[in-house]
Design an enzyme around this catalytic site. Structure first.
Site, mmCIF file in Angstrom:
data_model
loop_
_atom_site.group_PDB
_atom_site.id
_atom_site.type_symbol
_atom_site.label_atom_id
_atom_site.label_comp_id
_atom_site.label_asym_id
_atom_site.label_seq_id
_atom_site.Cartn_x
_atom_site.Cartn_y
_atom_site.Cartn_z
ATOM 1 C CG ASP A 103 -0.555 3.696 -2.241
ATOM 2 O OD1 ASP A 103 0.322 3.075 -2.586
ATOM 3 O OD2 ASP A 103 0.254 4.256 -2.007
ATOM 4 C CB THR A 104 -5.045 4.108 2.492
ATOM 5 O OG1 THR A 104 -3.953 4.466 2.454
ATOM 6 C CG2 THR A 104 -6.470 3.904 3.376
#
Lengths: 304, 304
Positions: B19-20
């Site tokens: 996600d990051t």
């Protein structure tokens, strides 16, 4: 363990044992422009006793000739052929050991001392004190054409060190593994009358770090300096003593060359580095506080 | 062993897992002023898939604000609060971790990026771009009065590095062991579009060498940078990937922080350093030639 010199007899024995006396200068004879008390007198005493006196310095900022003017200014008797500097030794190394072809050049990080000694040996060079390289303007590889005739990078103390010189030297060494990486010496600090400044080894440290490799170092403690002296003067290592203020350069240099060694405490090395549990593994043969201590030999007759 | 990404499915799985996305910039998104092909598109794809995108750079020559203008100039979407530079992290470290008293100052070897970030954190400093210290005139301790309020020396890349700044920094650190020795980062080299130049670690190398000690380094691979990001953004390390071109900074940084890592080969690291008997012990989780390879994700629907 080092012998502490203290009695008249200690100094007399020392005088008897050694014919050739090699002196480091900064921290032994002077600090910056301040003479160590008694240094002139002691050199006179040694000469009076027909000892060979030589000056072996890692200082590459001056050529032997301009170093001689420093002796003159301070009133210390010295002759150019008694002075051995790391700039001179580096020039001799490049011409006689590396045998660098005459059409090759040295890229210099350093001051006029290196340039004068290279000139004296007939070696071409660029960089150094050239105004083009002595700038704080941003350096870009885009605006630079490397000189394909550079065969060595020589780094010494350079108080005009800048990013341009570091970048060019780095790129000469990075791009061609045939380019020799040389240092006049690797002293970490440089003693002045007011205190320490970064030394030649520190000026070259960015190249070591960026390239991940070490230069061939010419000055003390490397043997190249002694080879230079041997080529000019005949001396018996067993009857030769190296006098210095630094364990890892002067004293190690003497030991590497099979000479005896005398440490003085007027320079870099402090008492705490030679005694106690944290003492250096480099142990001099003799220790005295200052070269001036040898003045006790003053009234000794030359026949003793 | 690192997983080589090659098929469409490989890249799709990568997109799913994280996600990051933390990006190094030099050597990943661009080299000097030349964009890596496809970099803009890939960042757009990640944003389109609602990924958090952050830029984690050791470059301390620019503040986050002026780094943002570099993104703008190259047409890369970025927001100041997505940018983490080692100058910013160093300023945060000095104020929040060291908690340096407000009446103390930092002596800076570095450029405007460091100064701007220190200013932003309300930290006083001297040195840096001050014209007094940016000179090639000889430096002497005799003509210098050290500022007794200096509590730290901070070294970063400084393309105006000179003997005056090195001598002052050296003396601040030598004379008072309470003065902190900090480096924005220790990258040995600095990539430009035309090739490598000496990096921040090389600019600080004279101090390491002359002092015989290492600075506290703030940038990658040290954890301080990640602590800075964590303080501002909530993220799950298990669903976070660090993308970089250097094994000993970017990839090591990801590993130290418990993140996954993706190595690209558009910068410092060459194929020979990750394969064969001389491969580095720092092994990334994934390898792809260029960040541009992720363009295969272009036509993937966001629901996939």
């Amino acid at each position: 363990m080092a012998t502490r010199l203290s009695t008249q007899t200690d100094y007399e024995n020392l005088l008897d044992k050694y014919d050739t006396w090699l002196f480091d200068c900064d921290g032994v004879l002077w600090e910056g422009d301040r003479l160590v008390e008694g240094a002139i007198e002691v050199l006179q005493i040694l000469r009076h006793h027909k000892k060979s006196v030589m000056f072996v310095t890692n200082n590459a900022t001056k050529s032997r000739k301009s170093y001689k003017t420093k002796f003159d200014k301070l009133g210390v008797e010295a002759h150019v052929d008694e002075i051995y500097g790391s700039a001179f030794a580096a020039a001799v190394y490049i011409s006689s050991v590396m045998k660098m072809p005459k059409d090759k050049k040295v890229y210099v990080i350093g001051m006029s001392g290196i340039e004068e000694e290279l000139q004296e040996e007939g070696i071409s060079f660029i960089g150094g004190t050239d105004p083009i390289d002595n700038t704080l303007q941003p350096f870009s590889l885009a605006g630079w054409t490397p000189d394909p005739s550079v065969g060595a990078v020589l780094v010494g103390l350079d108080t005009s060190i800048n990013y341009t010189k570091l970048s060019k030297a780095f790129n000469y060494l990075l791009r061609d593994s045939e380019v020799a990486f040389l240092a006049t010496n690797e002293d970490s600090t440089y003693p002045t009358a007011e205190g320490l400044l970064p030394g030649a080894g520190s000026v070259g440290a960015p190249l070591r770090y960026s390239l991940g490799r070490d230069p061939i170092s010419i000055g003390k403690p490397a043997g190249t300096m002694l080879d230079c002296i041997k080529a000019k003067h005949d001396f018996d290592p067993k009857r030769t003593i190296m006098v210095g203020d630094r364990l890892n350069t002067d004293i190690q240099f003497g030991k590497n060359g099979g000479l005896s060694t005398l440490l003085v405490l007027t320079g870099i090395t402090k008492e705490s580095e030679i005694t106690g549990p944290n003492a250096s593994p480099v142990v001099p043969d003799y220790v005295t506080k200052s070269i001036g201590d040898l003045r006790v030999l003053k009234n000794l007759s030359t026949s003793s």
